[in-house]
Enzyme design. Structure first.
Site, PDB file in Angstrom:
ATOM      1  N   GLN A 198     100.266 -67.397  56.823  1.00 20.67           N
ATOM      2  CA  GLN A 198     101.088 -66.280  56.375  1.00 20.67           C
ATOM      3  C   GLN A 198     100.822 -66.030  54.908  1.00 20.67           C
ATOM      4  OE1 GLN A 198     105.043 -66.372  57.796  1.00 20.67           O
ATOM      5  NE2 GLN A 198     105.807 -64.735  56.476  1.00 20.67           N
ATOM      6  N   GLY A 199     100.682 -64.739  54.561  1.00 18.36           N
ATOM      7  CA  GLY A 199     100.439 -64.365  53.177  1.00 18.36           C
ATOM      8  C   GLY A 199     101.497 -63.412  52.689  1.00 18.36           C
ATOM      9  N   GLY A 200     101.235 -62.804  51.533  1.00 16.47           N
ATOM     10  CA  GLY A 200     102.218 -61.929  50.932  1.00 16.47           C
ATOM     11  C   GLY A 200     102.422 -60.632  51.684  1.00 16.47           C
ATOM     12  N   PHE A 201     101.473 -60.258  52.539  1.00 20.50           N
ATOM     13  CA  PHE A 201     101.565 -58.980  53.225  1.00 20.50           C
ATOM     14  C   PHE A 201     101.741 -59.123  54.732  1.00 20.50           C
ATOM     15  CE2 PHE A 201      98.962 -58.066  49.415  1.00 20.50           C
ATOM     16  CZ  PHE A 201      99.918 -57.312  48.758  1.00 20.50           C
ATOM     17  N   GLY A 202     101.875 -60.354  55.239  1.00 21.97           N
ATOM     18  CA  GLY A 202     102.083 -60.512  56.669  1.00 21.97           C
ATOM     19  C   GLY A 202     101.539 -61.826  57.189  1.00 21.97           C
TER      20      GLY A 202
ATOM     21  N   VAL B 149      99.046 -64.031  60.062  1.00 23.51           N
ATOM     22  CA  VAL B 149      97.772 -63.991  60.778  1.00 23.51           C
ATOM     23  C   VAL B 149      97.904 -64.855  62.022  1.00 23.51           C
ATOM     24  CG1 VAL B 149      95.292 -64.407  60.657  1.00 23.51           C
ATOM     25  CG2 VAL B 149      96.526 -63.695  58.615  1.00 23.51           C
TER      26      VAL B 149
ATOM     27  N   LYS C 123      95.950 -59.667  62.040  1.00 26.89           N
ATOM     28  CA  LYS C 123      96.740 -59.559  60.810  1.00 26.89           C
ATOM     29  C   LYS C 123      97.875 -58.570  61.040  1.00 26.89           C
ATOM     30  CE  LYS C 123      97.490 -59.990  56.289  1.00 26.89           C
ATOM     31  NZ  LYS C 123      97.548 -61.222  55.509  1.00 26.89           N
TER      32      LYS C 123
ATOM     33  N   ASP D  36      87.031 -58.840  44.499  1.00 26.46           N
ATOM     34  CA  ASP D  36      87.897 -60.023  44.613  1.00 26.46           C
ATOM     35  C   ASP D  36      87.146 -61.163  45.291  1.00 26.46           C
ATOM     36  OD1 ASP D  36      90.166 -61.476  44.158  1.00 26.46           O
ATOM     37  OD2 ASP D  36      91.236 -60.765  45.926  1.00 26.46           O
TER      38      ASP D  36
END
Length: 672
Positions: free
Chosen positions: A355-359, A361, A375, A472
């Site tokens: 899990q990341g800042g935008f959702g 996986v 995602k 990035d």
């Protein structure tokens, strides 16, 4: 598996490609090879092989003659490489590949590995990873029975000169084509010419292509008189020379749309025909059938109308953001929410990868058995429709072995979902910065990762249809597949460039601390050299096993760049090397990588090499490297102090440096 053997065969037949130019069919391979290992009939491997051969034979998207498909998953995964000769027209190439896919299971029935060559094209299938690796299983050489005219002076020297020149040209090709053909005059031959052709599968690096061709050249019997025409064939490369012209005049054959080679469902020959129904004597069956068909048709129309109406309402909110051409291009990438839920067991926690800042996986499995990474963006995510749209439009245009592939997307109500290929291992940072896990990452693996990253970035900068700057590039955005081959991920910050555009100014500085070039951090200047800088930092991290942001010494006030530079100038570059590598290290390659890393992080973007020149540096140990200048952010640990000047006004995709699992964040994209 058969041991490597080399055969030199003189053929009495001049044509090497038995093809009927009217029907476009050929009867046999000029050469073929079958492994000793076999698979069972009706096995999963056979099913995957049939699906793969169908996929190859029916592909109409590839126009450059190189096919690389994989179907299934370990241990029944099937890999393939198919290649057309560089001068073969598109339709003739597709016809040749189709015929080769039909013929291969016939000449190598139930063989796990098989190879066929037919003059215009070749095909190779295997149960192991074969992309980017030189195959040397069973080379052949064959030619005609007519020797070179004895009046010709210095034939061998002329031949080697021509083929060496073509070898260098072919090896310098891009990820779509490594091919060269040419001719030269023969001294004393009365105006006779010598024609030559060299080609490698384009997945090979320049170094591997050079080596593959060189092996074939070394096998020429230069001690004696040579045939006037010779073909030398191997799975990864081939060459041909002749005193007669043979390239550039290949016919463009018509191509029809055939049925699949291997039907997914066998035909049922026991089904009743209308005549047989009539013979039953039960007259009421026909009206019943007619009524049921009519009712089914009406229900189908009603249900279809309802579904189309609902879809139209759901799509109305986002379709208006796409142009007509974009909508048409994206149709094949759309997934239904039901298909995604089924693949992920309704987004089960057991399927969650991270899990990341935008959702979150999730791992998923599609109906055809393909593994995917899903995602699912958070509904309260800061990312809007525009960013989601740009992510799809950019990644839909990218196809490269060293880039994570976007398989599709789903938009349903408030659900915004991206579907990627599943990559078996975690990201590079999960391994390279862990004191225990990096013990198992020997130099050969790390060097292969460096080469893979370089090839992926070169594709973005120079070989794709668009000029794309990643912006990035970092260890957390390099994923590793089952064979630890690198796949670049997270194109949320990617920028599209015009062909003649060299740099632009970013409205916002977004990226990851430590990987951002000085001109981007301080003047907002974005160019391909921004990625080159990030690549240099990444190379030094891979060599040292240390993060750019954590390699600090309080007493000396050094960072990774200054530490590498000081040891390079003092003649002690091995001090930078991860101790886990020292017992088995290849000092030549690792010293060269440190040198290349320092060239990439020079302060002035003009002084940094391009990715194509970096690819060449990595593939050839003979080229002399330029002397690097002092790196950016060097004196008095200026890296964190300079970054602090703009850190409060910028956004960072990751400052914690934690590992990621198939995660692709969605960030602001401003295509030009």
């Amino acid at each position: 598996m058969d041991s490597p053997t080399f055969l030199y065969i003189v053929l009495t037949l001049s044509p090497i490609f038995a093809i009927n130019l009217v029907t476009g069919q050929f009867n046999s391979f000029t050469n073929n090879w079958c492994s000793n290992t076999t698979y069972s009939t009706n096995s999963t491997y056979q099913s995957n092989l049939h699906n793969l051969l169908n996929k190859i034979s029916n592909d109409t998207k590839i126009t450059y003659g190189f096919y690389n498909f994989t179907v299934g998953h370990t241990p029944d995964r099937v890999h393939s490489l198919a290649l057309c000769r560089g001068d073969v027209p598109v339709n003739t190439c597709r016809l040749c590949i189709r015929n080769a896919a039909t013929l291969l299971p016939q000449v190598c029935p139930n063989n796990i590995e098989a190879f066929g060559y037919s003059g215009y094209c070749s095909i190779f299938i295997s149960n192991r990873s074969i992309y980017g690796k030189v195959q040397d299983l069973a080379p052949w050489s064959f030619g005609n029975n007519q020797n070179v005219d004895p009046k010709v002076v210095g034939f061998n020297e002329t031949l080697i000169s021509l083929m060496s020149s073509l070898q260098n040209q072919a090896a310098s090709g891009d990820s779509k084509l490594k091919y060269a053909a040419g001719k030269t005059n023969l001294t004393g031959g009365g105006g006779q010419m010598l024609y030559g052709l060299v080609q490698c599968t384009p997945d090979l690096s320049r170094k591997n292509c050079m080596q593959c061709i060189q092996k074939r050249l070394d096998e020429l019997p230069l001690c004696c008189s040579l045939p006037s025409e010779v073909n030398m064939v191997q799975q990864s490369c081939f060459l041909k020379y002749s005193t007669n012209p043979f390239f550039g005049n290949v016919p463009d054959l018509p191509l029809s749309s055939p049925p699949p080679l291997f039907p997914s469902e066998p035909m049922n020959n026991n089904r009743s025909t209308p005549t047989e129904v009539k013979k039953t004597g039960k007259s009421y069956i026909i009206p019943a059938i007619a009524i049921s068909i009519g009712v089914s048709a009406i229900l189908t129309i009603i249900i279809g109308f309802i579904m189309l109406s609902r879809r139209a309402k759901l799509r109305k909110s986002w379709m208006v953001q796409f142009s007509k051409d974009e909508i048409q291009a994206l149709k094949s990438l759309q997934f239904s929410l039901g298909a995604i839920k089924h693949a992920t067991n309704n987004f089960s926690d057991d399927y969650k990868l991270g899990q990341g800042g935008f959702g979150s996986v999730y791992k998923g499995v599609l109906a055809d058995g393909q593994e995917i990474a899903v995602k699912r963006l958070l509904r309260n995510s800061k990312q809007g429709d525009a960013e989601f749209k740009n992510e799809i439009l950019i990644l839909a245009k990218l196809r490269h072995r060293n880039l994570v592939t976007l398989i599709g997307f789903c938009l349903h109500g408030k659900e915004m979902i991206l579907v990627y290929e599943f990559v078996a291992n975690r990201s590079l940072d999960y391994f390279i910065f862990d004191p225990l896990k990096r013990q198992s990452m020997m130099w050969e693996t790390r060097y292969n990762i460096i080469n893979g990253i370089a090839r992926g970035i070169r594709y973005l900068h120079e070989d794709s249809r668009l000029t794309i700057i990643h912006r990035d590039l970092k260890a957390g955005n390099v994923l590793l597949d089952a064979e630890f081959d690198a796949k670049i991920a997270d194109f949320g910050l990617a920028r599209l460039f015009d062909i003649d555009q060299t740099q632009t100014l970013a409205s916002k500085i977004m990226g990851t601390l430590g990987y951002i070039s000085p001109e981007y951090a301080l003047q907002r200047q974005v160019s391909v050299k921004s990625d080159v800088y990030s690549f240099g930092v990444l190379v030094l991290e891979i060599v040292s096993g240390q993060r750019i942001t954590s390699f600090l010494y309080e007493e000396n006030q050094e960072n990774l760049l200054s530490f590498a530079w000081r040891n390079h100038t003092e003649g002690t570059p091995m001090n930078l090397v991860d101790p886990a590598l020292l017992p088995t290290i290849s000092s030549t390659e690792i010293l060269r990588c440190i040198h290349i890393g320092l060239l990439c992080v020079q302060h002035n973007p003009i002084d940094r090499p391009t990715m194509s020149s970096i690819d060449l540096m990595l593939s050839s140990n003979s080229d002399i490297l330029e002397v690097p200048l002092q790196p950016a952010f060097f004196m008095n640990n200026r890296l964190p102090s300079m970054l602090s000047q703009w850190n409060n006004d910028t956004q960072s995709t990751n400052t914690s440096g934690g590992g990621s699992i198939n995660g692709v964040t969605i960030s602001e994209i401003q295509p030009r």
